[in-house]
Design an enzyme around this catalytic site. Structure first.
Site, PDB file in Angstrom:
ATOM      1  N   LYS A  44       0.841  -1.209   0.000  1.00 27.53           N
ATOM      2  CA  LYS A  44       0.000   0.000   0.000  1.00 27.53           C
ATOM      3  C   LYS A  44       0.870   1.252   0.000  1.00 27.53           C
ATOM      4  CE  LYS A  44      -3.866  -2.352   2.161  1.00 27.53           C
ATOM      5  NZ  LYS A  44      -4.483  -2.806   3.404  1.00 27.53           N
TER       6      LYS A  44
ATOM      7  N   GLN B 230      -4.679  -1.754   9.933  1.00 24.75           N
ATOM      8  CA  GLN B 230      -4.498  -3.090   9.352  1.00 24.75           C
ATOM      9  C   GLN B 230      -4.982  -4.159  10.333  1.00 24.75           C
ATOM     10  OE1 GLN B 230      -3.368  -3.697   6.119  1.00 24.75           O
ATOM     11  NE2 GLN B 230      -3.995  -5.775   6.548  1.00 24.75           N
TER      12      GLN B 230
ATOM     13  N   ASP C 272     -11.161   2.575   4.379  1.00 27.35           N
ATOM     14  CA  ASP C 272     -11.445   1.142   4.274  1.00 27.35           C
ATOM     15  C   ASP C 272     -12.947   0.888   4.132  1.00 27.35           C
ATOM     16  OD1 ASP C 272      -9.408  -0.696   4.022  1.00 27.35           O
ATOM     17  OD2 ASP C 272      -8.905  -0.728   6.150  1.00 27.35           O
TER      18      ASP C 272
END
Length: 295
Positions: free
Chosen positions: A52, A96, A119
């Protein structure tokens, strides 16, 4: 049969975003800034976060990696989340998953500012998505919708069967495919581990989206001719004949099912690369929304 090439499509999207970043820079604007919060040193998480950050650099985003020790307390992590929420320099961030066992994931996700939740996991964004309002769509479902749109897969009036009801893929996919518009306007059946005679549903499906995590679960005799198959599954399977010692398998028996399909995603190289591309797209959207609010 046409391959839904996620690798190529994700590169196209990254190039489009990079061009937009250049325009923002040329106009003297602020480039999007994405942060990733990584707790501990889980190998898979390190790889995901690393790719990412690398993607951000490739397209001209600012990026920050917030690396925190495995031993961090829930209170300390919540304090860090509050800090990120209040950081005006930051457009969006992700935490994460999975988090260490002593931390309540739900509590952390709820603490994220929905306007920075790129997200798309916060209930505010999930609710807005369900109500067909502007929101951040979870990156994997967003990527699937983008593939369907770019390859002009007909979804209106079609019967879509979703296998798996996770909050990250299955459930949002069932909502998105039934929403008004293109892609969408589909009649959706959401199936899962408790569904009886699952093959009876898949045999009648025009579109199958499977996110089960069971290697090669979907066989050729479970689908009809001309079906569109989106394989979200990704499982490492031990294979001594492979130099790596394993192979990556999806939920679909590709060799068998591809002979009957009109469209199908490969694994790897299908849905996976799209996920990061759409995270970047969400971050660009967050930047635009922030700059519109500040005008």
């Amino acid at each position: 049969m046409q391959l839904l090439d996620g690798k190529k499509t994700s590169n196209d999207i990254k190039n489009e975003i990079a061009a937009e970043v250049q325009s923002i820079k040329a106009a003297g604007g602020k480039v999007p800034h994405l942060a990733a919060v990584l707790v501990g040193n889980n190998g898979a998480s390190l790889t995901y976060v690393g790719s990412k950050v690398k993607s951000c650099q490739e397209i001209g985003f600012d990026s920050t990696l917030v690396a925190l020790p495995e031993t961090i307390t829930e209170e300390e992590l919540l304090a860090k989340i509050k800090e990120l929420n209040e950081d005006d320099n930051l457009d969006g961030y992700i935490v994460q998953l999975p988090l260490p066992k002593h931390i309540d994931e739900q509590k952390i996700l709820l603490a994220i500012d929905p306007d920075k939740d790129v997200d798309g996991f916060h209930p505010t964004n999930f609710g807005r998505m369900a109500l067909e309002m502007e929101s951040f769509i979870p990156a994997t479902p967003f990527g699937i919708m983008e593939l369907l749109e770019r390859y002009k897969v007909e979804t209106s009036g079609k019967h879509t069967v979703v296998i798996g009801r996770s909050h990250i893929v299955g459930r949002p996919m069932s909502i998105l495919m039934s929403r008004k518009g293109n892609p969408g306007d589909s009649t959706v059946t959401l199936t899962h581990s408790r569904t009886k005679d699952l093959a009876e549903f898949t045999k009648n499906a025009d579109i199958i989206i499977t996110a089960l995590g069971v290697p090669e679960f979907l066989k050729a005799d479970m689908v009809k001719e001309g079906v569109t198959v989106i394989d979200v599954g990704i499982t490492r399977v031990d294979d001594a004949s492979n130099p790596k010692g394993y192979v990556i398998k999806g939920d679909v028996d590709f060799d068998g099912v591809s002979k009957k399909a009109s469209f199908i995603t490969p694994v790897p190289g299908g849905v996976g690369p799209m996920t990061i591309a759409m995270l970047l797209k969400n971050t660009l959207l967050a930047r635009k929304m922030r700059s519109a609010r500040n005008q």
